[in-house]
Motif scaffolding. Structure first.
Motif, PDB file in Angstrom:
ATOM      1  N   UNK A 135       2.043   8.843  -4.975  1.00 30.64           N
ATOM      2  CA  UNK A 135       1.649   9.528  -6.219  1.00 30.64           C
ATOM      3  C   UNK A 135       2.668   9.336  -7.343  1.00 30.64           C
ATOM      4  N   UNK A 172       0.834  -1.206   0.000  1.00 29.14           N
ATOM      5  CA  UNK A 172       0.000   0.000   0.000  1.00 29.14           C
ATOM      6  C   UNK A 172       0.870   1.259   0.000  1.00 29.14           C
ATOM      7  N   UNK A 173       2.000   1.196   0.694  1.00 30.35           N
ATOM      8  CA  UNK A 173       2.907   2.355   0.696  1.00 30.35           C
ATOM      9  C   UNK A 173       3.358   2.659  -0.729  1.00 30.35           C
ATOM     10  N   UNK A 231       1.892   1.430  -3.707  1.00 31.88           N
ATOM     11  CA  UNK A 231       0.754   1.645  -4.615  1.00 31.88           C
ATOM     12  C   UNK A 231       0.138   3.028  -4.422  1.00 31.88           C
ATOM     13  N   UNK A 232       0.180   3.552  -3.181  1.00 34.80           N
ATOM     14  CA  UNK A 232      -0.476   4.845  -2.927  1.00 34.80           C
ATOM     15  C   UNK A 232       0.470   6.028  -3.123  1.00 34.80           C
ATOM     16  N   UNK A 279       6.777  -5.351  -5.327  1.00 34.58           N
ATOM     17  CA  UNK A 279       5.381  -5.794  -5.291  1.00 34.58           C
ATOM     18  C   UNK A 279       5.270  -7.271  -5.682  1.00 34.58           C
TER      19      UNK A 279
END
Lengths: 382, 382
Positions: free
Chosen positions: A205, A199-200, A202-203, A284
């Motif tokens: 920007x 999540x770090x 993928x989120x 990932x």
């Protein structure tokens, strides 16, 4: 983890890019007609081709396991303390093969390499992989190198999972399976850590849906956090305390967000340097492969039934201070192997550092590896 | 953590904003001429003013510890299972005071309230705080309420740290100190978790150096990650496994980044809902106060010498499955209290969930609290 070049180094080594031109069908259903693997080898393959040892790397590892790349290279391979002439994985006797896995970012076909169909970097179009996919890819490499059966396959952590999967999927090709600091399936807590790391990334920007290469960007914030988080799980609480203490560097707080504790500078440094050397899409892929690993899944969730397929003899090694893949997880592996009637040795190494100990030259640990592998060498006439 | 409104609720409660108009000098050297605290009270202060109990909240807690805010409010206060008529903290006998600490985001003066000098929200101009600052602020509140001595101060986790600091700094004002699931100082590993949480927030582009209010933004990505990370440390590995399992929700992987494991949806939900109810600057302040906590610092790093200042009798409670603040940390507290000649009882509660257990109505736990506090009530004539 690095160490100084020591006595018994394999010396200067040259990585080779090997084109695997056989088709590879992945668990996700997709197909590679060919793929490249970056490979290093140490030692000499004997005439009987019986002395080959495969090294499987962990989450952020690569093909460069031993030796140096030039005379003034100060940073030897990640397992240089264990692989070399006279070392536990003895290159005077074994032909050692080490590769960067498919999906990696160090020269093997991966998300940062060029997709032939589009002429640009794969990015998020690169498929997610399983440990089984890696085993298939590594088996094609073995074919290419003319190795029918490995004298031993050795790996720690995620590398140990590849070892187990080899033994289950291709039993006749593995004589000895050395599974170090690993687990039969990751825990909900492990998945939770991986999910936060993902999540770090993928989120961030700057991730741009995985197409950051096209934007001349790098999701550095996310990758940094992911790596910092990883490092917490590689060290034991006691080791962190011993290594960094928990007192302020100054006598009193600074009342700002600068570094005030040793552990903060350690984490920031680890995060920062990782960004320069690792690809976020590969991170990932690696964490997903970890989450997916479950050799029992195809055997009605019975690990015993999975291990009944294996023919290899096993050495399982755990470290007392490892809380990421604790000794209890290794004992699960051992129990299932015993119940499946397999031949297994188990060593629990008293250690202090945590999961990272599998990379360290702990005397008891190296004694166990050396003893086991020298018997393997005798057995295969190496 | 929520629970259903149960028998023995304090019913509908109304928070009050109390203006503390005495000057407060902070450890960082800055001064508040006045500050507001949001407060709830339950039960009645007796004529002797001897039956007051102070509740100190943890990282993300607030003043709303018990009861509900309206007849159709489905979500009682965070410790409703423990505070109320006939409950372990018995409001038929005690006058219970619960506040949102200075620096909080639920109505007390904090980074999201208006700074009088500028007319806009404090943001990063709000000072970083220490546990000692909170004790000073709470002492001013006690003055305002006419409470010279607390019958007991009770807190879990970061709340327990406030209890210890009270006992050391203002010994005559604390009769009993109830320290639950806490530690005498956080570990390097705890600091590491806090540092990653902070970096997630500080590096979020929507953080705008802490002035996100002025940009009509919220550093949601960072706060979400921080909260997800917190939740890993609130649960034991075994509890996560029991609660979520570690098998895929589907028979086979989906090969994308959608939710595939139960623990992933749990974490994403926890992260998401936190963003709606918590302020990122407050989160930074809270984690820094945790890191700074060290009652021994002013006593030549001797916790024993610190506790020699105390006059309170202590109850220390730990939970067997808590790895964030493990029983070993509670035993450090107990040992230092014993060495300092203090009166201390210690209870180790067998538990499964982890750190979160301090909020749970475990029968053994509530029996210990009930027994101890009913003797306190007898003693103060409540």
């Amino acid at each position: 983890m690095t160490s100084e070049v020591t006595e018994g180094s394999v010396g200067i080594v040259e990585p080779r890019k090997i084109r695997i031109d056989s088709p590879l069908i992945l668990d996700c259903g997709r197909l590679f007609m060919w793929h490249d693997l970056m490979v290093e080898t140490y030692g000499t393959l004997n005439a009987a081709r019986s002395n080959a040892v495969l090294i499987c790397h962990a989450l952020s590892g690569d093909h460069h396991a031993a030796g140096v790349h030039s005379a003034d290279d100060r940073k030897p391979g990640w397992w240089d303390n264990c692989i070399g002439p006279g070392k536990p994985i003895d290159t005077d006797r074994f032909f050692v093969v080490s590769l960067n896995n498919l999906g990696g970012c160090r020269g093997s076909t991966g998300p940062n390499s060029i997709a032939p169909e589009t002429g640009r970097q794969w990015g998020p179009d690169f498929p997610l992989l399983t440990v089984r996919d890696w085993v298939r890819s590594q088996a094609l490499l073995a074919d290419k190198l003319g190795i029918t059966q490995w004298a031993a396959i050795v790996g720690g952590s995620l590398g140990g999972m590849q070892v187990m999967q080899w033994a289950v999927d291709l039993p006749r090709r593995v004589r000895h399976a050395v599974v170090i600091a690993s687990a039969p399936q990751i825990s909900a807590q492990n998945i939770a850590f991986n999910e936060i790391a993902r999540q770090a990334i993928l989120s961030d920007p700057d991730f741009h849906g995985g197409r950051y290469y096209d934007h001349n960007a790098v999701p550095a914030r996310g990758l940094r956090l992911a790596r910092m988080l990883g490092h917490i799980t590689y060290l034991s609480d006691a080791a962190m305390r011993a290594k960094f203490g928990n007192d302020l560097k100054a006598p009193q707080p600074s009342f700002n967000f600068d570094v005030e504790f040793e552990v903060e500078s350690y984490l920031r440094y680890q995060g920062e340097s990782f960004v320069d050397r690792f690809d976020a899409n590969t991170y990932l892929i690696m964490t997903k492969a970890l989450d997916y690993f479950d050799p029992a899944r195809d055997y009605d969730d019975s690990l015993v039934d999975a291990f009944r397929q294996a023919q290899a003899r096993f050495l399982v090694v755990a470290f007392s201070s490892d809380w990421r893949f604790s000794p209890a997880r290794s004992r699960e592996i051992v129990k299932a192997l015993v119940d499946a009637g397999r031949d297994v040795s188990y060593a629990l190494i008293e250690s202090a550092l945590g999961h990272d100990d599998f990379l360290m030259p702990l005397p008891d640990y190296h004694r166990v590896l050396r003893g086991y592998l020298s018997r393997v060498a005798d057995e295969v006439g190496a």
